[in-house]
Design a protein around this motif. Structure first.
Motif, PDB file in Angstrom:
ATOM      1  N   VAL A  66      76.554  12.396  42.524  1.00 28.09           N
ATOM      2  CA  VAL A  66      77.582  13.156  41.813  1.00 28.09           C
ATOM      3  C   VAL A  66      78.150  14.175  42.798  1.00 28.09           C
ATOM      4  O   VAL A  66      77.401  14.884  43.476  1.00 28.09           O
ATOM      5  N   LEU A  67      79.463  14.209  42.886  1.00 28.46           N
ATOM      6  CA  LEU A  67      80.126  15.174  43.758  1.00 28.46           C
ATOM      7  C   LEU A  67      80.629  16.330  42.898  1.00 28.46           C
ATOM      8  O   LEU A  67      81.388  16.125  41.951  1.00 28.46           O
ATOM      9  N   PHE A  68      80.194  17.519  43.222  1.00 25.83           N
ATOM     10  CA  PHE A  68      80.550  18.705  42.449  1.00 25.83           C
ATOM     11  C   PHE A  68      81.584  19.485  43.264  1.00 25.83           C
ATOM     12  O   PHE A  68      81.263  20.024  44.316  1.00 25.83           O
ATOM     13  N   ASP A  69      82.807  19.491  42.794  1.00 23.22           N
ATOM     14  CA  ASP A  69      83.858  20.236  43.501  1.00 23.22           C
ATOM     15  C   ASP A  69      83.742  21.707  43.117  1.00 23.22           C
ATOM     16  O   ASP A  69      84.215  22.135  42.074  1.00 23.22           O
ATOM     17  N   ALA A  70      83.064  22.459  43.972  1.00 19.78           N
ATOM     18  CA  ALA A  70      82.802  23.868  43.644  1.00 19.78           C
ATOM     19  C   ALA A  70      83.808  24.800  44.305  1.00 19.78           C
ATOM     20  O   ALA A  70      83.551  25.997  44.437  1.00 19.78           O
ATOM     21  N   ASP A  71      84.918  24.227  44.745  1.00 18.97           N
ATOM     22  CA  ASP A  71      85.980  25.099  45.243  1.00 18.97           C
ATOM     23  C   ASP A  71      86.754  25.550  44.005  1.00 18.97           C
ATOM     24  O   ASP A  71      87.637  24.845  43.518  1.00 18.97           O
ATOM     25  N   LEU A  72      86.363  26.699  43.499  1.00 18.17           N
ATOM     26  CA  LEU A  72      86.904  27.128  42.206  1.00 18.17           C
ATOM     27  C   LEU A  72      88.288  27.749  42.328  1.00 18.17           C
ATOM     28  O   LEU A  72      88.953  28.029  41.340  1.00 18.17           O
ATOM     29  N   GLY A  73      88.707  27.981  43.571  1.00 15.18           N
ATOM     30  CA  GLY A  73      90.033  28.548  43.752  1.00 15.18           C
ATOM     31  C   GLY A  73      91.072  27.450  43.926  1.00 15.18           C
ATOM     32  O   GLY A  73      92.099  27.419  43.274  1.00 15.18           O
ATOM     33  N   LEU A  74      90.760  26.496  44.815  1.00 18.10           N
ATOM     34  CA  LEU A  74      91.721  25.437  45.135  1.00 18.10           C
ATOM     35  C   LEU A  74      91.003  24.097  45.193  1.00 18.10           C
ATOM     36  O   LEU A  74      90.813  23.522  46.256  1.00 18.10           O
ATOM     37  N   ALA A  75      90.599  23.624  44.027  1.00 16.40           N
ATOM     38  CA  ALA A  75      89.839  22.377  43.999  1.00 16.40           C
ATOM     39  C   ALA A  75      90.681  21.233  44.549  1.00 16.40           C
ATOM     40  O   ALA A  75      91.867  21.144  44.248  1.00 16.40           O
ATOM     41  N   ASN A  76      90.085  20.348  45.358  1.00 19.36           N
ATOM     42  CA  ASN A  76      90.891  19.212  45.814  1.00 19.36           C
ATOM     43  C   ASN A  76      90.131  17.921  46.080  1.00 19.36           C
ATOM     44  O   ASN A  76      90.714  16.958  46.562  1.00 19.36           O
ATOM     45  N   ALA A  77      88.872  17.868  45.700  1.00 19.23           N
ATOM     46  CA  ALA A  77      88.141  16.601  45.864  1.00 19.23           C
ATOM     47  C   ALA A  77      88.802  15.516  45.009  1.00 19.23           C
ATOM     48  O   ALA A  77      88.820  14.342  45.389  1.00 19.23           O
ATOM     49  N   ASP A  78      89.365  15.910  43.863  1.00 19.24           N
ATOM     50  CA  ASP A  78      90.033  14.917  43.006  1.00 19.24           C
ATOM     51  C   ASP A  78      91.262  14.334  43.707  1.00 19.24           C
ATOM     52  O   ASP A  78      91.565  13.149  43.586  1.00 19.24           O
ATOM     53  N   VAL A  79      91.932  15.160  44.487  1.00 19.41           N
ATOM     54  CA  VAL A  79      93.118  14.674  45.213  1.00 19.41           C
ATOM     55  C   VAL A  79      92.690  13.673  46.284  1.00 19.41           C
ATOM     56  O   VAL A  79      93.281  12.600  46.425  1.00 19.41           O
ATOM     57  N   VAL A  80      91.625  14.026  47.029  1.00 17.59           N
ATOM     58  CA  VAL A  80      91.132  13.133  48.084  1.00 17.59           C
ATOM     59  C   VAL A  80      90.745  11.780  47.485  1.00 17.59           C
ATOM     60  O   VAL A  80      90.956  10.730  48.087  1.00 17.59           O
ATOM     61  N   THR A 107      87.609   5.763  40.935  1.00 16.59           N
ATOM     62  CA  THR A 107      87.718   4.342  41.272  1.00 16.59           C
ATOM     63  C   THR A 107      86.898   4.022  42.522  1.00 16.59           C
ATOM     64  O   THR A 107      86.486   2.882  42.738  1.00 16.59           O
ATOM     65  N   ALA A 108      86.639   5.046  43.346  1.00 14.81           N
ATOM     66  CA  ALA A 108      85.833   4.826  44.553  1.00 14.81           C
ATOM     67  C   ALA A 108      84.358   4.639  44.205  1.00 14.81           C
ATOM     68  O   ALA A 108      83.553   4.299  45.065  1.00 14.81           O
ATOM     69  N   GLY A 109      84.003   4.908  42.950  1.00  9.41           N
ATOM     70  CA  GLY A 109      82.612   4.723  42.529  1.00  9.41           C
ATOM     71  C   GLY A 109      81.814   6.014  42.461  1.00  9.41           C
ATOM     72  O   GLY A 109      80.715   6.035  41.926  1.00  9.41           O
ATOM     73  N   LEU A 110      82.375   7.077  43.029  1.00  7.70           N
ATOM     74  CA  LEU A 110      81.673   8.367  43.003  1.00  7.70           C
ATOM     75  C   LEU A 110      81.874   9.032  41.657  1.00  7.70           C
ATOM     76  O   LEU A 110      82.971   9.000  41.111  1.00  7.70           O
ATOM     77  N   ASP A 111      80.835   9.649  41.144  1.00 13.29           N
ATOM     78  CA  ASP A 111      80.987  10.465  39.951  1.00 13.29           C
ATOM     79  C   ASP A 111      81.412  11.861  40.405  1.00 13.29           C
ATOM     80  O   ASP A 111      80.806  12.433  41.307  1.00 13.29           O
ATOM     81  N   LEU A 112      82.451  12.364  39.764  1.00 10.49           N
ATOM     82  CA  LEU A 112      83.007  13.653  40.209  1.00 10.49           C
ATOM     83  C   LEU A 112      82.940  14.693  39.097  1.00 10.49           C
ATOM     84  O   LEU A 112      83.302  14.407  37.953  1.00 10.49           O
ATOM     85  N   ILE A 113      82.469  15.871  39.469  1.00  5.75           N
ATOM     86  CA  ILE A 113      82.613  17.013  38.565  1.00  5.75           C
ATOM     87  C   ILE A 113      83.813  17.777  39.106  1.00  5.75           C
ATOM     88  O   ILE A 113      83.717  18.451  40.141  1.00  5.75           O
ATOM     89  N   PRO A 114      84.955  17.620  38.456  1.00  6.22           N
ATOM     90  CA  PRO A 114      86.178  18.196  39.018  1.00  6.22           C
ATOM     91  C   PRO A 114      86.184  19.718  38.934  1.00  6.22           C
ATOM     92  O   PRO A 114      85.798  20.281  37.913  1.00  6.22           O
ATOM     93  N   GLY A 115      86.595  20.323  40.012  1.00  3.69           N
ATOM     94  CA  GLY A 115      86.708  21.789  40.023  1.00  3.69           C
ATOM     95  C   GLY A 115      87.948  22.192  39.243  1.00  3.69           C
ATOM     96  O   GLY A 115      88.637  21.370  38.641  1.00  3.69           O
ATOM     97  N   GLY A 116      88.204  23.449  39.240  1.00  3.04           N
ATOM     98  CA  GLY A 116      89.420  23.921  38.579  1.00  3.04           C
ATOM     99  C   GLY A 116      90.012  24.977  39.482  1.00  3.04           C
ATOM    100  O   GLY A 116      89.319  25.533  40.332  1.00  3.04           O
ATOM    101  N   SER A 117      91.268  25.221  39.325  1.00  7.66           N
ATOM    102  CA  SER A 117      91.866  26.241  40.185  1.00  7.66           C
ATOM    103  C   SER A 117      91.882  27.591  39.486  1.00  7.66           C
ATOM    104  O   SER A 117      92.050  27.669  38.272  1.00  7.66           O
ATOM    105  N   GLY A 118      91.640  28.640  40.277  1.00  7.03           N
ATOM    106  CA  GLY A 118      91.673  30.003  39.741  1.00  7.03           C
ATOM    107  C   GLY A 118      90.533  30.294  38.789  1.00  7.03           C
ATOM    108  O   GLY A 118      90.716  30.979  37.786  1.00  7.03           O
ATOM    109  N   LEU A 119      89.320  29.764  39.118  1.00  2.00           N
ATOM    110  CA  LEU A 119      88.190  29.970  38.203  1.00  2.00           C
ATOM    111  C   LEU A 119      87.230  31.058  38.673  1.00  2.00           C
ATOM    112  O   LEU A 119      86.031  30.964  38.466  1.00  2.00           O
ATOM    113  N   ASP A 120      87.742  32.071  39.318  1.00  2.00           N
ATOM    114  CA  ASP A 120      86.870  33.118  39.831  1.00  2.00           C
ATOM    115  C   ASP A 120      86.096  33.809  38.716  1.00  2.00           C
ATOM    116  O   ASP A 120      85.066  34.440  38.951  1.00  2.00           O
TER     117      ASP A 120
END
Ligand SMILES: Nc1ncnc2c1ncn2[C@@H]1O[C@H](COP(=O)(O)OP(=O)(O)OP(=O)(O)O)[C@@H](O)[C@H]1O
Ligand SMILES: [Mg+2]
Length: 308
Positions: A66-80, A107-120
């Motif tokens: 599981v990939l956890f996008d913990a960039d809470l300011g500018l999440a972008n793992a979902d874009v990649v 679709t790449a098979g990875l499970d993603l926990i999508p980050g959010g922007s501006g979640l400080d």
């Protein structure tokens, strides 16, 4: 270390029951989740690119990731990953969804926990919402073999909280002197707070093998000399045009160009990582971090000390 009353208080807040954490859940039989954090101090060194492709390499070895996008300011793992998740951490923070409910199968098979922007605001959650968040983290334990946390740049309290919570901290630097300096600052920060942290060094964007070795040796030597700690080298990844090309096409290079130098280097680094047999602290490490934010003060003091 949490005091007993702090832990008890937290358990009440989160509604977690001791027996639930040890329930005979089939997921637990799969073993314990190993938490990896990708960090680096400096922005743009390749944390997201490498975290995503690391995940895919692990996936290719039959691991559940599981990939956890913990960039809470500018999440972008979902874009990649060219994913358009319906929900993200914002929904969890607002108490609308649990962490498990927002896991998005890409679709790449990875499970993603999508980050959010501006979640400080995540770090200042009121206790009731924190409880929901905590319960969700607990549910991740055993759900996957690897939880990969892609952190934001910098040494903010949130970023370092995630980093300190991980079993393995993968510090990324490029050969640029400013990047090396920032990686050193990050390692120093981590070791001051956890002298036993398992830190790995990954040199990204090297132009040849020798450059990778030189940068790694330099950092390892300086850390050993001034911080009295031996860190491990996870490897080096070539500066590879396929990385950027894939990013633009929103298709991970590991899948698009499995034989490109960067993909092969990721495989080698994953191989080294898997050779490391020490058991981790699992998702419980993250839970302790959230506890610290609310009930303990060291991270807050550390953040003030660093002017965050
Ligand atoms: N090995 C590589 N070869 C070529 N380009 C690379 C490589 N690694 C990363 N890049 C490029 O560097 C840029 C930044 O990468 P990435 O977004 O992964 O960095 P980051 O550390 O996650 O950045 P941020 O701090 O903003 O989150 C991207 O354009 C990516 O294509
Ligand atoms: Mg990133």
């Amino acid at each position: 270390m949490l005091r007993t009353d702090q832990a008890e208080n937290l358990r009440r807040l989160s509604g977690l029951k001791r027996d639930r954490m040890h329930a005979a859940d089939p997921r637990e039989r799969a073993g314990r989740t190993r938490v990896l954090a990708f960090t680096g101090g400096k922005g743009g060194v390749g944390k997201t690119s490498l975290a995503v492709n690391f995940g895919l390499s692990l996936l290719g070895r039959g691991k559940k990731v599981v990939l956890f996008d913990a960039d809470l300011g500018l999440a972008n793992a979902d874009v990649v990953l060219d994913a358009s998740p319906r929900y993200n951490l914002g929904h969890v923070v607002r108490g609308q969804k649990s962490l498990v409910e927002i896991i998005h199968k890409t679709t790449a098979g990875l499970d993603l926990i999508p980050g959010g922007s501006g979640l400080d605001e995540l770090v200042d959650l009121p206790p009731a919402r924190l409880g929901v968040f905590l319960s969700g983290l607990n549910d991740l334990e055993g759900l996957c073999d690897f939880l990969i946390i892609d952190t934001a740049a910098g040494l903010s309290r949130t970023v370092m909280g995630f980093v300190l919570a991980a079993d393995d901290i993968i510090t990324i630097t490029t050969p640029e002197p400013t990047s090396i300096t920032d990686a050193y600052a990050t390692i120093k920060y981590i070791l001051r707070r956890n002298s036993g942290a398992r830190i790995w060094l990954l040199v990204n964007r090297v132009s040849n093998l020798q450059e990778g070795k030189n940068v790694a040796n330099r950092l390892v030597t300086v850390v050993e000399r001034f911080l009295k700690t031996r860190i491990s080298v996870l490897g080096w990844v070539y500066d590879d045009s396929k990385v950027n090309l894939s990013l633009r096409r929103q298709a991970p290079f590991y899948l698009e160009h499995p034989n490109c130098p960067a993909a092969r280097a990721v495989d080698e680094a994953v191989f080294r990582l898997l050779g490391e047999k020490t058991p981790g602290r699992g998702v419980g490490g993250i839970i302790n971090w959230v506890k610290n934010l609310v009930l303990d003060q060291p991270l807050r003091r550390a953040a003030r000390y660093h002017g965050q």
